[in-house]
Design an enzyme around this catalytic site. Structure first.
Site, PDB file in Angstrom:
ATOM      1  N   HIS A 188      44.124  50.274  40.771  1.00 55.91           N
ATOM      2  CA  HIS A 188      44.680  51.638  40.585  1.00 55.91           C
ATOM      3  C   HIS A 188      45.906  51.498  39.675  1.00 55.91           C
ATOM      4  CE1 HIS A 188      45.554  55.730  41.464  1.00 55.91           C
ATOM      5  NE2 HIS A 188      45.999  55.654  42.695  1.00 55.91           N
ATOM      6  N   HIS A 230      36.481  53.649  34.776  1.00 55.84           N
ATOM      7  CA  HIS A 230      37.142  54.661  35.598  1.00 55.84           C
ATOM      8  C   HIS A 230      36.096  55.328  36.479  1.00 55.84           C
ATOM      9  CE1 HIS A 230      39.706  58.062  36.690  1.00 55.84           C
ATOM     10  NE2 HIS A 230      40.695  57.298  36.309  1.00 55.84           N
ATOM     11  N   ASP A 284      45.649  52.705  31.588  1.00 55.00           N
ATOM     12  CA  ASP A 284      46.437  51.486  31.765  1.00 55.00           C
ATOM     13  C   ASP A 284      46.241  50.461  30.654  1.00 55.00           C
ATOM     14  OD1 ASP A 284      47.674  52.133  34.248  1.00 55.00           O
ATOM     15  OD2 ASP A 284      45.707  51.950  35.165  1.00 55.00           O
TER      16      ASP A 284
HETATM   17  N1  CMC Z   1      35.200  45.197  33.840  1.00 59.84           N
HETATM   18  C1  CMC Z   1      33.926  44.782  33.983  1.00 59.84           C
HETATM   19  N2  CMC Z   1      32.972  45.480  34.623  1.00 59.84           N
HETATM   20  C2  CMC Z   1      33.327  46.658  35.150  1.00 59.84           C
HETATM   21  C3  CMC Z   1      34.637  47.161  35.035  1.00 59.84           C
HETATM   22  C4  CMC Z   1      35.587  46.390  34.360  1.00 59.84           C
HETATM   23  N3  CMC Z   1      36.844  46.818  34.214  1.00 59.84           N
HETATM   24  N4  CMC Z   1      34.708  48.366  35.650  1.00 59.84           N
HETATM   25  C5  CMC Z   1      33.479  48.605  36.131  1.00 59.84           C
HETATM   26  N5  CMC Z   1      32.638  47.580  35.820  1.00 59.84           N
HETATM   27  C6  CMC Z   1      31.194  47.497  36.106  1.00 59.84           C
HETATM   28  C7  CMC Z   1      30.940  47.220  37.586  1.00 59.84           C
HETATM   29  O1  CMC Z   1      30.812  45.844  37.825  1.00 59.84           O
HETATM   30  C8  CMC Z   1      29.654  47.972  37.795  1.00 59.84           C
HETATM   31  O2  CMC Z   1      28.587  47.206  37.246  1.00 59.84           O
HETATM   32  P1  CMC Z   1      27.135  47.214  37.983  1.00 59.84           P
HETATM   33  O3  CMC Z   1      26.721  48.643  38.034  1.00 59.84           O
HETATM   34  O4  CMC Z   1      26.286  46.344  37.128  1.00 59.84           O
HETATM   35  O5  CMC Z   1      27.387  46.630  39.353  1.00 59.84           O
HETATM   36  C9  CMC Z   1      29.779  49.200  36.908  1.00 59.84           C
HETATM   37  O6  CMC Z   1      30.664  48.809  35.859  1.00 59.84           O
HETATM   38  C10 CMC Z   1      30.334  50.430  37.628  1.00 59.84           C
HETATM   39  O7  CMC Z   1      31.614  50.086  38.155  1.00 59.84           O
HETATM   40  P2  CMC Z   1      32.116  50.409  39.617  1.00 59.84           P
HETATM   41  O8  CMC Z   1      33.016  49.304  40.061  1.00 59.84           O
HETATM   42  O9  CMC Z   1      30.952  50.757  40.488  1.00 59.84           O
HETATM   43  O10 CMC Z   1      32.950  51.727  39.335  1.00 59.84           O
HETATM   44  P3  CMC Z   1      34.018  52.373  40.299  1.00 59.84           P
HETATM   45  O11 CMC Z   1      34.037  53.801  39.950  1.00 59.84           O
HETATM   46  O12 CMC Z   1      33.762  52.006  41.719  1.00 59.84           O
HETATM   47  O13 CMC Z   1      35.385  51.648  39.890  1.00 59.84           O
HETATM   48  C11 CMC Z   1      37.356  51.128  38.705  1.00 59.84           C
HETATM   49  C12 CMC Z   1      36.296  52.194  38.984  1.00 59.84           C
HETATM   50  C13 CMC Z   1      38.496  51.779  37.890  1.00 59.84           C
HETATM   51  C14 CMC Z   1      37.952  50.625  40.032  1.00 59.84           C
HETATM   52  C15 CMC Z   1      36.719  49.970  37.905  1.00 59.84           C
HETATM   53  O14 CMC Z   1      36.220  50.439  36.678  1.00 59.84           O
HETATM   54  C16 CMC Z   1      37.677  48.815  37.690  1.00 59.84           C
HETATM   55  O15 CMC Z   1      37.808  47.948  38.567  1.00 59.84           O
HETATM   56  N6  CMC Z   1      38.373  48.782  36.496  1.00 59.84           N
HETATM   57  C17 CMC Z   1      39.409  47.773  36.241  1.00 59.84           C
HETATM   58  C18 CMC Z   1      40.708  48.175  36.916  1.00 59.84           C
HETATM   59  C19 CMC Z   1      41.408  49.321  36.205  1.00 59.84           C
HETATM   60  O16 CMC Z   1      41.558  49.316  34.998  1.00 59.84           O
HETATM   61  N7  CMC Z   1      41.879  50.298  37.005  1.00 59.84           N
HETATM   62  C20 CMC Z   1      42.656  51.434  36.487  1.00 59.84           C
HETATM   63  C21 CMC Z   1      41.951  52.723  36.665  1.00 59.84           C
HETATM   64  S1  CMC Z   1      42.728  54.042  35.709  1.00 59.84           S
HETATM   65  C22 CMC Z   1      44.255  54.320  36.475  1.00 59.84           C
HETATM   66  C23 CMC Z   1      44.104  55.046  37.741  1.00 59.84           C
HETATM   67  O17 CMC Z   1      43.909  56.270  37.716  1.00 59.84           O
HETATM   68  O18 CMC Z   1      44.187  54.398  38.786  1.00 59.84           O
END
Ligand code: CMC
Length: 429
Positions: free
Chosen positions: A268, A307, A363
């Site tokens: 986050h 995201h 970010d």
């Molecule tokens: N790098 C590599 N793979 C990723 C990433 C990433 N940053 N983000 C998502 N994926 C992949 C994930 O492994 C999944 O793949 P598969 O469907 O093959 O299993 C797919 O993309 C969907 O991701 P998810 O984890 O199911 O998506 P989510 O909505 O649960 O998570 C997230 C969203 C922001 C937690 C995630 O994208 C992440 O961990 N990003 C990196 C951390 C980050 O930059 N966070 C800041 C968010 S913006 C500021 C805020 O508002 O907090």
């Protein structure tokens, strides 16, 4: 049959149910009538991480994640970033309308004249270890503020509520700046109420021996725009925490400490810190292909990408990229920018990221600007928490004023053991 309904047939019983649809949504409680027999508890929906569950009606922030749209109270983020300032946007988010000139003057005066903290808060912050993480200090100090303003517990009184809101918005830069000065072993600097919200924050961070601190106007404005971009983001993890904790009718300081704690995590608001550490670790554009390989092998995450809601370029990231150029004119270019740009270029062309709709989020570039402004990396989540304060408090007020809201208490599917009898220790195998 009404058109605004959903017809569900339960193939276990052959019974059909007509469920009202409002705003493309059904009420989860309307599923409870779906039962196999009279003893059945009734149907629930299962949604870990609340990926498809609306927990509230809200009129504050609108996001279209597919089109990459963000609006506060209907105003596009691009227009607010271009023409407004943080305190005006804070007023808009809190009260729903842009202030008139008179309203703005009163609001600005009220915020800029509540910036001092009780001397005991300063003593309390002094007690942290010399290398305490500033976000840990921030969270703990905001929680401790509930003991300085015990009237804050009177959450149903409008005037008392507004007083705590003003205090929090006014004092979070002071607490944040004290946590920074503490981590640098520097004396804390008291607020200067003649400066702007962000100008005073820069003063409390940087002032040394000057009689009067003059903030650099470009950096002051850049920080103000960054604060606008971070002011609210509807039902994210931190805001959801604020609403959940606030739903038990705790005071706003305690609830906000919980929201800030949720923000701290690297998935986050802690992501800006994680992005910087990742860029430092990559160290050179030559190492990017190996890093991308590791991400695709699921050994790493590309921090600052992806995201829950945006499946397109985060509009905030686009604005931040533009501000970066203005900041670098003053500070000189951050060498990490080249690595970030190349990472973005490769990721936006790579099938792995394209098919998962992974784009830079807020970010990805904010940390590069903060670093160029000489903020230590550990301060990055704190820089997110300061402007998000108004978002948390506005969502908290909306929750308290919403007659449909009740104490947050999710259900579970129990899949554990059936009843079994206790076995004394001596008899266990
Ligand atoms: N790098 C590599 N793979 C990723 C990433 C990433 N940053 N983000 C998502 N994926 C992949 C994930 O492994 C999944 O793949 P598969 O469907 O093959 O299993 C797919 O993309 C969907 O991701 P998810 O984890 O199911 O998506 P989510 O909505 O649960 O998570 C997230 C969203 C922001 C937690 C995630 O994208 C992440 O961990 N990003 C990196 C951390 C980050 O930059 N966070 C800041 C968010 S913006 C500021 C805020 O508002 O907090």
């Amino acid at each position: 049959m009404s058109e605004d309904t959903l017809t569900i047939t339960d193939n276990r019983t052959g019974r059909t149910y007509e469920i009202p649809v409002e705003n493309d949504t059904i009420k989860a409680m309307n599923l409870r009538q779906i039962k196999v027999n009279d003893d059945d508890f009734g149907m629930m929906s299962y949604d870990p991480g609340f990926t498809n569950t609306a927990s509230t009606r809200s009129t504050i922030t609108y996001i279209d994640g597919v089109k990459g749209i963000l609006r506060y109270r209907g105003y596009p983020i691009e227009q607010l970033a271009e023409h407004s300032n943080y305190l005006e946007v804070a007023y808009l988010i809190l009260f729903g309308e842009l202030p008139t000139k008179e309203q703005y003057q009163v609001w600005e005066y009220d915020i800029l004249h509540h910036t001092f903290v009780h001397e005991n808060i300063k003593q309390l912050m002094h007690a942290f270890r010399h290398d305490a993480h500033p976000m840990g200090m921030f969270i703990a100090t905001v929680a401790a503020m509930s003991t300085f303003y015990p009237e804050g517990r009177n959450i149903h009184d409008q005037d008392t509520r507004m007083k705590q809101i003003q205090r929090l918005i006014a004092k979070v830069p002071t607490v944040a700046a004290f946590s920074y000065r503490h981590s640098r072993g520097l004396p804390y600097v008291y607020p200067d109420n003649d400066l702007s919200y962000t100008g005073n924050f820069l003063n409390m961070l940087d002032k040394m021996t000057q009689v009067r601190y003059e903030p650099d106007p470009v950096l002051e404005r850049a920080l103000d725009v960054l604060f606008i971009l971070h002011a609210d983001h509807e039902q994210n993890c931190g805001t959801a925490a604020m609403r959940v904790i606030g739903s038990s009718h705790t005071d706003p300081y305690t609830a906000m400490a919980g929201a800030a704690a949720a923000l701290y995590g690297p998935l986050h608001g802690g992501a800006n810190e994680a992005v910087l550490r990742m860029l430092l670790e990559i160290g050179d554009v030559q190492h990017i292909p190996q890093f991308i390989k590791d991400v695709k092998n699921r050994e790493r995450l590309l921090m600052g990408f992806g995201h829950r809601v945006y499946k397109n370029y985060d509009p905030r990231a686009r604005i931040i990229k533009r501000i970066a150029d203005e900041v670098f004119e003053v500070t000189g270019k951050n060498p990490l920018l080249a690595i970030a740009l190349e990472l973005e270029r490769i990721a936006l062309e790579d099938e792995f990221f394209v098919e998962r709709n992974l784009y830079p989020n807020v970010d990805f570039y904010s940390g590069i600007i903060y670093q160029a402004m000489r903020f230590p990396i550990a301060m990055f989540p704190v820089l997110f928490a300061i402007p998000r304060t108004v978002g948390w408090l506005s969502q908290w007020v909306e929750m308290l004023n919403d007659p449909e809201q009740r104490i947050a208490r999710p259900r579970q599917m129990y899949l554990g053991e059936e009843k079994r009898d206790f076995v004394p220790l001596a008899e266990r195998g």
